[in-house]
Design a protein around this motif. Structure first.
Motif, PDB file in Angstrom:
ATOM      1  N   HIS A  45      54.459  49.754  57.678  1.00  0.00           N
ATOM      2  CA  HIS A  45      53.441  49.957  56.650  1.00  0.00           C
ATOM      3  C   HIS A  45      54.033  49.942  55.246  1.00  0.00           C
ATOM      4  CE1 HIS A  45      49.931  50.347  59.141  1.00  0.00           C
ATOM      5  NE2 HIS A  45      50.678  51.024  60.000  1.00  0.00           N
ATOM      6  N   GLY A  46      55.250  50.432  55.109  1.00  0.00           N
ATOM      7  CA  GLY A  46      55.921  50.358  53.812  1.00  0.00           C
ATOM      8  C   GLY A  46      56.183  48.917  53.400  1.00  0.00           C
ATOM      9  N   ALA A  47      56.570  48.093  54.370  1.00  0.00           N
ATOM     10  CA  ALA A  47      56.801  46.672  54.083  1.00  0.00           C
ATOM     11  C   ALA A  47      55.507  45.977  53.690  1.00  0.00           C
ATOM     12  CB  ALA A  47      57.424  45.988  55.299  1.00  0.00           C
ATOM     13  N   LYS A  48      54.406  46.332  54.345  1.00  0.00           N
ATOM     14  CA  LYS A  48      53.114  45.731  54.000  1.00  0.00           C
ATOM     15  C   LYS A  48      52.713  46.102  52.574  1.00  0.00           C
ATOM     16  CE  LYS A  48      51.046  45.382  58.593  1.00  0.00           C
ATOM     17  NZ  LYS A  48      49.965  45.883  59.457  1.00  0.00           N
ATOM     18  N   ILE A  49      52.868  47.366  52.223  1.00  0.00           N
ATOM     19  CA  ILE A  49      52.514  47.813  50.874  1.00  0.00           C
ATOM     20  C   ILE A  49      53.424  47.152  49.844  1.00  0.00           C
ATOM     21  CG2 ILE A  49      52.529  49.806  49.306  1.00  0.00           C
ATOM     22  CD1 ILE A  49      51.491  51.482  51.681  1.00  0.00           C
ATOM     23  N   GLY A  50      54.714  47.094  50.145  1.00  0.00           N
ATOM     24  CA  GLY A  50      55.652  46.449  49.231  1.00  0.00           C
ATOM     25  C   GLY A  50      55.346  44.975  49.038  1.00  0.00           C
ATOM     26  N   SER A  51      54.986  44.307  50.117  1.00  0.00           N
ATOM     27  CA  SER A  51      54.637  42.894  50.051  1.00  0.00           C
ATOM     28  C   SER A  51      53.377  42.684  49.218  1.00  0.00           C
ATOM     29  CB  SER A  51      54.434  42.357  51.463  1.00  0.00           C
ATOM     30  OG  SER A  51      54.059  41.013  51.432  1.00  0.00           O
ATOM     31  N   GLU A  52      52.409  43.533  49.420  1.00  0.00           N
ATOM     32  CA  GLU A  52      51.151  43.432  48.671  1.00  0.00           C
ATOM     33  C   GLU A  52      51.388  43.647  47.177  1.00  0.00           C
ATOM     34  OE1 GLU A  52      46.737  45.546  48.455  1.00  0.00           O
ATOM     35  OE2 GLU A  52      48.158  46.192  50.000  1.00  0.00           O
ATOM     36  N   VAL A  53      52.104  44.709  46.842  1.00  0.00           N
ATOM     37  CA  VAL A  53      52.357  45.008  45.433  1.00  0.00           C
ATOM     38  C   VAL A  53      53.241  43.931  44.806  1.00  0.00           C
ATOM     39  CG1 VAL A  53      53.412  46.678  43.841  1.00  0.00           C
ATOM     40  CG2 VAL A  53      51.991  47.486  45.716  1.00  0.00           C
ATOM     41  N   GLY A  54      54.200  43.426  45.573  1.00  0.00           N
ATOM     42  CA  GLY A  54      55.049  42.339  45.083  1.00  0.00           C
ATOM     43  C   GLY A  54      54.259  41.074  44.795  1.00  0.00           C
ATOM     44  N   CYS A  55      53.286  40.795  45.642  1.00  0.00           N
ATOM     45  CA  CYS A  55      52.403  39.638  45.413  1.00  0.00           C
ATOM     46  C   CYS A  55      51.614  39.826  44.125  1.00  0.00           C
ATOM     47  CB  CYS A  55      51.459  39.480  46.596  1.00  0.00           C
ATOM     48  SG  CYS A  55      51.657  37.944  47.460  1.00  0.00           S
ATOM     49  N   TYR A  56      51.090  41.013  43.919  1.00  0.00           N
ATOM     50  CA  TYR A  56      50.347  41.294  42.690  1.00  0.00           C
ATOM     51  C   TYR A  56      51.252  41.118  41.472  1.00  0.00           C
ATOM     52  CZ  TYR A  56      46.845  43.543  45.730  1.00  0.00           C
ATOM     53  OH  TYR A  56      45.909  43.813  46.694  1.00  0.00           O
ATOM     54  N   GLN A  57      52.478  41.580  41.600  1.00  0.00           N
ATOM     55  CA  GLN A  57      53.410  41.488  40.479  1.00  0.00           C
ATOM     56  C   GLN A  57      53.754  40.027  40.177  1.00  0.00           C
ATOM     57  OE1 GLN A  57      57.294  43.265  41.090  1.00  0.00           O
ATOM     58  NE2 GLN A  57      57.377  43.885  38.955  1.00  0.00           N
ATOM     59  N   GLY A  58      54.035  39.248  41.202  1.00  0.00           N
ATOM     60  CA  GLY A  58      54.322  37.829  40.991  1.00  0.00           C
ATOM     61  C   GLY A  58      53.142  37.102  40.372  1.00  0.00           C
ATOM     62  N   PHE A  59      51.955  37.410  40.845  1.00  0.00           N
ATOM     63  CA  PHE A  59      50.720  36.834  40.293  1.00  0.00           C
ATOM     64  C   PHE A  59      50.606  37.165  38.807  1.00  0.00           C
ATOM     65  CE2 PHE A  59      46.210  37.363  39.253  1.00  0.00           C
ATOM     66  CZ  PHE A  59      45.658  36.167  39.699  1.00  0.00           C
ATOM     67  N   ALA A  60      50.849  38.430  38.473  1.00  0.00           N
ATOM     68  CA  ALA A  60      50.730  38.871  37.081  1.00  0.00           C
ATOM     69  C   ALA A  60      51.795  38.221  36.199  1.00  0.00           C
ATOM     70  CB  ALA A  60      50.825  40.395  37.006  1.00  0.00           C
ATOM     71  N   PHE A  61      53.021  38.107  36.687  1.00  0.00           N
ATOM     72  CA  PHE A  61      54.075  37.455  35.910  1.00  0.00           C
ATOM     73  C   PHE A  61      53.726  35.989  35.643  1.00  0.00           C
ATOM     74  CE2 PHE A  61      57.594  40.519  37.468  1.00  0.00           C
ATOM     75  CZ  PHE A  61      57.413  41.323  36.354  1.00  0.00           C
ATOM     76  N   ALA A  62      53.224  35.305  36.661  1.00  0.00           N
ATOM     77  CA  ALA A  62      52.866  33.898  36.492  1.00  0.00           C
ATOM     78  C   ALA A  62      51.752  33.739  35.457  1.00  0.00           C
ATOM     79  CB  ALA A  62      52.444  33.304  37.830  1.00  0.00           C
ATOM     80  N   TRP A  63      50.728  34.568  35.549  1.00  0.00           N
ATOM     81  CA  TRP A  63      49.621  34.464  34.606  1.00  0.00           C
ATOM     82  C   TRP A  63      50.029  34.907  33.203  1.00  0.00           C
ATOM     83  CZ3 TRP A  63      45.345  31.824  34.381  1.00  0.00           C
ATOM     84  CH2 TRP A  63      44.839  31.289  35.563  1.00  0.00           C
ATOM     85  N   ARG A  64      50.950  35.850  33.106  1.00  0.00           N
ATOM     86  CA  ARG A  64      51.409  36.249  31.774  1.00  0.00           C
ATOM     87  C   ARG A  64      52.096  35.065  31.087  1.00  0.00           C
ATOM     88  NH1 ARG A  64      55.225  41.378  30.933  1.00  0.00           N
ATOM     89  NH2 ARG A  64      56.607  40.097  32.184  1.00  0.00           N
ATOM     90  N   GLY A  65      52.921  34.353  31.854  1.00  0.00           N
ATOM     91  CA  GLY A  65      53.571  33.161  31.295  1.00  0.00           C
ATOM     92  C   GLY A  65      52.571  32.095  30.891  1.00  0.00           C
ATOM     93  N   LEU A  66      51.564  31.887  31.723  1.00  0.00           N
ATOM     94  CA  LEU A  66      50.543  30.878  31.405  1.00  0.00           C
ATOM     95  C   LEU A  66      49.719  31.276  30.191  1.00  0.00           C
ATOM     96  CD1 LEU A  66      49.278  30.039  34.999  1.00  0.00           C
ATOM     97  CD2 LEU A  66      50.497  28.500  33.443  1.00  0.00           C
ATOM     98  N   LEU A  67      49.320  32.532  30.134  1.00  0.00           N
ATOM     99  CA  LEU A  67      48.487  32.980  29.021  1.00  0.00           C
ATOM    100  C   LEU A  67      49.260  32.996  27.704  1.00  0.00           C
ATOM    101  CD1 LEU A  67      46.390  35.833  30.675  1.00  0.00           C
ATOM    102  CD2 LEU A  67      45.601  33.573  29.981  1.00  0.00           C
TER     103      LEU A  67
END
Length: 137
Positions: A45-67
């Motif tokens: 469950h820790g890996a699932k939460i970490g994976s989910e939050v990591g995905c959100y972080q990668g998404f946010a970093f990508a969009w920050r660069g685009l914006l």
């Protein structure tokens, strides 16, 4: 006669003695297996939460660069929500599994992610599976 009485008591009490020993052995074995099972469950469950939050972080970093590269006046609200999401992710207690508000903070991150997706007009589909996790559009 006293020897016969002790022999009789030993036979009658054997059931209680074996029951007590069996209970103690079972309790020790169950405790050991419970710890192992608990660690496996927590790791999964820790890996699932970490994976989910990591995905959100990668998404946010990508969009920050685009914006940032294509910023317009309308993008200020998007950037504010995006920076808020990144701040929440940065302050998320990854190393404290006993943190009392872990699920509450995770729900806030999920909400902020959904808000950001709405502002960006993006329909994410986050899935966690045995093969791994991913964020698709």
């Amino acid at each position: 006669m006293a020897g016969g009485q002790d022999l009789f008591d030993a036979i009658v009490m054997a059931d209680d003695r074996f029951h007590g020993q069996g209970y103690q052995e079972g309790y020790e074995e169950g405790s050991s297996l419970g710890i192992i099972e608990g660690r496996q469950h927590g790791t999964l469950h820790g890996a699932k939460i970490g994976s989910e939050v990591g995905c959100y972080q990668g998404f946010a970093f990508a969009w920050r660069g685009l914006l940032r590269s294509h910023a317009t006046g309308k993008d200020s609200k998007k950037m504010k929500v995006l920076e808020s999401l990144l701040g929440m992710i940065e302050n998320f207690p990854y190393d404290d599994p006993t943190y009392a508000k872990l699920h509450e903070d995770l729900d806030r991150i999920r909400g902020k992610f959904k808000q950001l997706c709405s502002l960006l007009n993006v329909q994410p589909d986050f899935k966690i599976s045995v093969e791994g996790s991913g964020l698709s559009f």
